[in-house]
Design a protein around this motif. Structure first.
Motif, PDB file in Angstrom:
ATOM      1  N   ASN A  73      -6.185 -11.935  35.845  1.00  0.00           N
ATOM      2  CA  ASN A  73      -6.390 -13.341  35.492  1.00  0.00           C
ATOM      3  C   ASN A  73      -5.393 -13.805  34.447  1.00  0.00           C
ATOM      4  O   ASN A  73      -4.899 -14.924  34.483  1.00  0.00           O
ATOM      5  CB  ASN A  73      -7.800 -13.536  34.922  1.00  0.00           C
ATOM      6  N   ARG A  77      -1.490 -16.252  36.165  1.00  0.00           N
ATOM      7  CA  ARG A  77      -2.209 -17.481  35.799  1.00  0.00           C
ATOM      8  C   ARG A  77      -1.934 -18.624  36.771  1.00  0.00           C
ATOM      9  O   ARG A  77      -2.844 -19.389  37.111  1.00  0.00           O
ATOM     10  CB  ARG A  77      -1.858 -17.891  34.355  1.00  0.00           C
ATOM     11  N   CYS A 110     -17.562 -17.301  34.456  1.00  0.00           N
ATOM     12  CA  CYS A 110     -16.529 -17.577  33.447  1.00  0.00           C
ATOM     13  C   CYS A 110     -16.228 -19.072  33.314  1.00  0.00           C
ATOM     14  O   CYS A 110     -15.418 -19.460  32.493  1.00  0.00           O
ATOM     15  CB  CYS A 110     -15.249 -16.810  33.743  1.00  0.00           C
ATOM     16  N   ASN A 134      -9.036 -16.151  31.105  1.00  0.00           N
ATOM     17  CA  ASN A 134      -9.256 -16.579  32.499  1.00  0.00           C
ATOM     18  C   ASN A 134      -9.396 -18.092  32.638  1.00  0.00           C
ATOM     19  O   ASN A 134      -9.993 -18.579  33.595  1.00  0.00           O
ATOM     20  CB  ASN A 134     -10.436 -15.843  33.143  1.00  0.00           C
ATOM     21  N   TYR A 137      -8.329 -19.779  36.107  1.00  0.00           N
ATOM     22  CA  TYR A 137      -9.329 -19.524  37.154  1.00  0.00           C
ATOM     23  C   TYR A 137     -10.588 -20.378  36.908  1.00  0.00           C
ATOM     24  O   TYR A 137     -11.122 -21.004  37.835  1.00  0.00           O
ATOM     25  CB  TYR A 137      -9.676 -18.036  37.127  1.00  0.00           C
TER      26      TYR A 137
END
Ligand code: GDP
Length: 319
Positions: A73, A77, A110, A134, A137
């Protein structure tokens, strides 16, 4: 969903999609439309629109995504934000255009603020800054939730979002660079044991806490929610129980039967200090997980590492 309905599982070769497909088959569904990523690139709008126009599925499980552990992650990116945004935007809009009856979008825990109060309730979404490792994401997954919400509000689509906690299962990614912690530690302890290595390196301080759900339980929850008349905008799926990374390492060491030392590599990031979902909404709807963490890890260990025929090094390399 009726047995005759046509169901599209996007991402059916991944850990989550394959578990959903298996659960649907066990429940008696037989009418599926499936495409591998080689057959249909979900990042390509024209291909996705043509696919929906031709196949016109009734129900969609959107489990296709670019996924990975903390290092993947943090490293890839651009791919994590671009691929996921494209997949969601294309599939959700095509589902609207082709008149899909109900779509389920799979997100991730997340998406919640890095320092959200624990356990994390659904309404904490967008109440604080995200975990930087992260963030791309998470931003893409938040966009997916907002797409579903917006299509529900403006067009009356039955598009819902579910937020699973950290998942694990037999079809996980066991690549040490890109995987999540649980499959990585299973592999590290297993290889250290068979090679007689004196120590196993665990990333970070061991202090972060995470919640883990066996993917077959997630699949069961997804089918349950797809068939449930209540349609929450967003719903958490987890066990409601968490464990520190150090405790997880001890548990895996015991299951594998490794006798050496555990050392912590604090040059690697810890990520979010704690991620425990509040699953009271799901429990109130009548669903509860079945598989304990120890039982789930044992199943994965036996299926993946103790079978001679299994080549875990080439399973599901996500990136
Ligand atoms: P996260 O839940 O998004 O942070 O993703 P991970 O499952 O990749 O990492 C969870 C925690 O486990 C982090 O604190 C990692 O530093 C820690 N960890 C310890 N050893 C490992 C390992 O070998 N691989 C991974 N991916 N994480 C590890």
């Amino acid at each position: 969903m009726r047995p005759t309905d046509k169901i599209y599982v996007a991402g059916h070769r991944g850990m989550v999609g394959s578990a959903i497909l298996q659960r649907l088959r066990e429940s008696g569904y037989t009418h599926f439309v499936l495409r591998t990523s080689q057959e249909l690139d979900l990042r390509n709008q024209a291909e996705v629109f043509a696919f929906f126009e031709k196949e016109k599925p009734d129900y969609v499980f959107l489990a296709a995504a670019r996924v990975g552990g903390i290092l993947a992650n943090n490293t890839y990116r651009a791919e994590f934000i671009y691929d996921n945004l494209q997949i969601e935007a294309n599939v959700i809009h095509a589902a609207y255009l082709s008149g899909v009856k109900k779509l389920m979008f799979l997100g991730s825990s997340c998406i919640y603020p890095r320092l959200a109060p624990q356990p994390i309730k659904e309404e904490y979404l967008l109440t604080g800054p995200l975990e930087p490792t992260n963030e791309p994401y998470a931003i893409a997954k938040i966009a997916g939730i907002k797409l579903c919400e917006a299509y529900r509000a403006q067009y009356g689509c039955h598009f819902i979002s579910v937020m699973p906690t950290n998942l694990y299962g037999i079809h996980d990614n066991f690549d040490l660079e890109t995987s999540h912690v649980l499959p990585a530690l299973l592999r590290k302890f297993h290889e250290a044991k068979i090679k007689g290595m004196p120590e196993v390196v665990v990333w970070g301080t061991g202090k972060p806490r995470r919640e883990f759900l066996y993917v077959d339980d997630l699949a069961d929850a997804c089918v349950f929610l797809m068939n449930h008349p209540e349609e929450p905008d967003l719903i958490n799926i987890g066990t409601g129980e968490d464990i520190s990374i150090a405790e997880l390492a001890e548990l895996i060491r015991t299951i594998v039967g490794y006798k050496g030392r555990i050392v912590y590599d604090t040059s690697k990031p810890d990520g979010t200090p704690r991620k425990l979902l509040d699953v009271s909404r799901l429990h109130a709807m009548g669903w509860h997980h079945q598989t304990s963490l120890e039982e789930g890890i044992r199943r994965v260990y036996e299926a993946v590492f103790l079978q001679q025929t299994s080549d875990y090094t080439h399973r599901n390399r996500a990136v």
